[in-house]
Enzyme design. Sequence first.
Site, short mmCIF file in Angstrom:
data_model
loop_
_atom_site.label_atom_id
_atom_site.label_comp_id
_atom_site.label_asym_id
_atom_site.label_seq_id
_atom_site.Cartn_x
_atom_site.Cartn_y
_atom_site.Cartn_z
N GLU A 84 63.03 63.77 -2.42
CA GLU A 84 61.56 63.59 -2.64
C GLU A 84 61.13 62.24 -1.97
OE1 GLU A 84 59.76 65.93 -3.75
OE2 GLU A 84 60.78 67.01 -4.96
N CYS A 148 59.07 64.43 -13.27
CA CYS A 148 59.94 64.09 -12.35
C CYS A 148 58.93 63.23 -11.28
CB CYS A 148 60.40 65.35 -11.56
SG CYS A 148 61.61 66.22 -12.59
N HIS A 178 65.38 66.50 -6.65
CA HIS A 178 65.29 67.77 -7.69
C HIS A 178 66.54 68.74 -7.28
CE1 HIS A 178 60.71 67.54 -8.57
NE2 HIS A 178 61.16 67.81 -9.78
N1 PCA Z 1 62.14 68.64 -14.14
C1 PCA Z 1 60.87 68.58 -14.47
C2 PCA Z 1 60.65 67.60 -15.38
C3 PCA Z 1 62.02 67.34 -16.10
C4 PCA Z 1 62.82 68.06 -15.11
O1 PCA Z 1 64.04 68.09 -15.23
C5 PCA Z 1 59.97 68.04 -13.07
O2 PCA Z 1 60.42 68.74 -11.90
O3 PCA Z 1 58.98 67.36 -13.08
#
Ligand code: PCA
Length: 222
Positions: A84, A148, A178
């Site tokens: 990200e 996130c 992610h």
């Molecule tokens: N994924 C979510 C929030 C917590 C997680 O593990 C996200 O992609 O925002």
Amino acid sequence: MSGTKTILLTGYEPFDRFPYNPSGVIAEALDGKELADGYVIRGAVLPVDCVKMPGVLYGLFEKYQPQVVIGLGLAFSETGLRIERVGHNWSEITGLPDNGGHNRPGIPLLPDVPAAYFSTFPSKQIVADLLEAGIPAHTSDHAGGHLCNEMLFTALHAINAGAWQHPSGNPVIAGFIHLPATPQLAVQLIQTEKHIRNIASMSLDLMQQGVEQVLTSTIQAV
Ligand code: PCA
């Protein structure tokens, strides 16, 4: 324990309809691990609660005084490690509420501050190094509207506003990754969610190896 060469690695607890979150599991598994050049990982699991999370994250920063802060989270339909590059000043939690029972219709995380910040880890190099290591990865310019993105935006804002400083005076480096589902989680969702027929997945071992690679690529850029 804090130190000048500390990497804070956060993951998340299970949330929504996912009974397992590889991000928290990997953050805990890597806690205490030493990397090259004297860097030590401090792993922690954050609550999936949009109100509580920023305070917990600030507490971890105070405790460890890290030089590098990297967040991990689950993006269950993802096909590889998603690096990200941008944290947005936006929170949108629709569908199932977070673990604290909150939904958000789509609101700025903080008033009167920039709309977005760029991650400061070397994202292009990270993807190149992951691919070289045989681990699927790509960059992304949108970390979503859930916790996130909130973690990434909160960290980048704290650094940009001068609230988070490292004792050495070097700027704190921050970014977010992610992660896909594990095979076990993918199978569970295919079996229990009627509308889900297929989900990409990656073994926990390969993801963990990828996360270590990201940290190694990042400290080389400090
Ligand atoms: N994924 C979510 C929030 C917590 C997680 O593990 C996200 O992609 O925002």
